[in-house]
Design an enzyme around this catalytic site. Structure first.
Site, short mmCIF file in Angstrom:
data_model
loop_
_atom_site.label_atom_id
_atom_site.label_comp_id
_atom_site.label_asym_id
_atom_site.label_seq_id
_atom_site.Cartn_x
_atom_site.Cartn_y
_atom_site.Cartn_z
N HIS A 37 0.85 -1.03 -0.12
CA HIS A 37 -0.12 0.12 -0.02
C HIS A 37 0.95 1.17 -0.06
O HIS A 37 1.62 1.26 0.58
CB HIS A 37 -0.70 0.21 1.43
N SER A 38 0.13 2.40 -1.04
CA SER A 38 0.82 3.31 -0.78
C SER A 38 2.68 2.94 -1.14
O SER A 38 2.96 3.01 -2.09
CB SER A 38 1.08 4.73 0.33
#
Length: 306
Positions: free
Chosen positions: A182-183
């Site tokens: 994620h991210s």
């Protein structure tokens, strides 16, 4: 602290905050049934932030206990022998009290030999340091002036990813390894590929990125890495479009599809059904020695033609 600001002595349990998880795993207020409210006290942003962080520490401990109890996972301190468990690779440092200038006490101990006084002072400082370190982690709401000491071999998300790969994943017996990044985790994964390309290709079956902030140009990922990502990765990005709707990208890497939400922090949660389907198809394709024929990939931009 503002003059009228409440003290920072927050509870150390979910019940103390009057919150609990319901049968759906949602955090709700015990009395009102409402979700968590950040602005609990108006015009007290600092206090609200500290309350949020205190509750976050409790939830983190709660989740890790569930992972150990219900999922039979093992919690390991890294690096070996360091005694620190890394919970968030974006905050890979410990905080210790800044050393203060020692002021000689005006007690009768001035008659002691200098060597003995120095030895006592050293023991006293070490004892206080250990006590404060313990208090910091037993009571994370306690405030003090601190400095950052980066954890050996895990001082950044990129270092952490490589360390975990070398010491755990690369040595695991698992034949199918899957990543959900994620991210900034997506950027860390791309760096891992740059540093361990052959090993990653050999062991990783598929990679699900969620609103990843990686950039293959800025990170100077080679052609062979970009080609592998196009075939084995998919990035579920924040978008108001329905889940799995193709989203255009100008980067020559993996396909981008909508996560079904425009909120960055919810992209992993919202896209989980598609991610597990993606992983299942990739695993079945690997077993049958065929390339995954995932529908969403047919929508990817042919960057070679741009």
């Amino acid at each position: 602290m503002k003059k009228d600001e409440p003290p920072l002595d927050f509870p150390d349990t979910l019940e103390g905050f009057e919150y609990a998880f319901n049968e759906k795993g949602q955090l709700r207020h015990i009395k009102t049934g409402e979700p968590f409210v950040f602005n609990y006290r108006e015009d007290l942003h600092r206090w609200n932030q500290k309350r949020y962080e205190a509750l976050g520490e409790i939830i983190t401990k709660y989740v890790y206990e569930l992972l150990e109890k219900d999922c039979n996972l093992k919690k390991i301190s890294i690096p070996e022998g360091y005694g620190v468990i890394v919970l968030n690779p974006n905050e890979n440092y410990i905080e210790v009290e800044k050393p203060k200038i020692h002021v000689q006490s005006s007690s009768d101990s001035s008659d002691e030999p200098a060597e003995k006084r120095e030895r006592k002072d050293k023991v006293s400082k070490e004892t206080k340091k250990r006590r404060d370190f313990y208090e910091k982690y037993r009571n994370p709401q306690r405030e003090k002036e601190v400095m950052q000491l980066f954890i050996r071999e895990n001082g950044s998300p990129e270092e952490h990813a490589i360390y975990v790969w070398d010491h755990f994943i690369a040595q695991a017996a698992a034949e199918n390894v899957f990543f959900v990044a994620h991210s900034y985790g997506g950027l860390a994964f791309v760096e891992l590929m740059i540093q361990r390309e052959a090993d990653v290709k050999n062991k990783v079956t598929a990679v699900a990125l969620t609103d990843s902030v990686h950039n293959v140009w800025h990170q100077e990922a080679g052609k062979t890495i970009r080609e592998w990502m196009r075939e084995n990765c998919c990035n579920w990005v924040s978008s108001s479009e329905p889940l799995d709707t193709s989203v255009e990208s100008m980067l020559p890497d993996c396909p981008r599809v909508s996560a079904g939400t425009d909120r960055h922090e919810l992209t992993s949660w919202k896209s989980f059904p598609s991610i597990f389907k993606f992983f299942t198809e990739a695993s079945e394709a690997k077993t049958s020695s065929l390339k995954p024929a995932v529908t969403r990939r047919s929508h990817r931009i042919k960057h070679e033609e741009l």
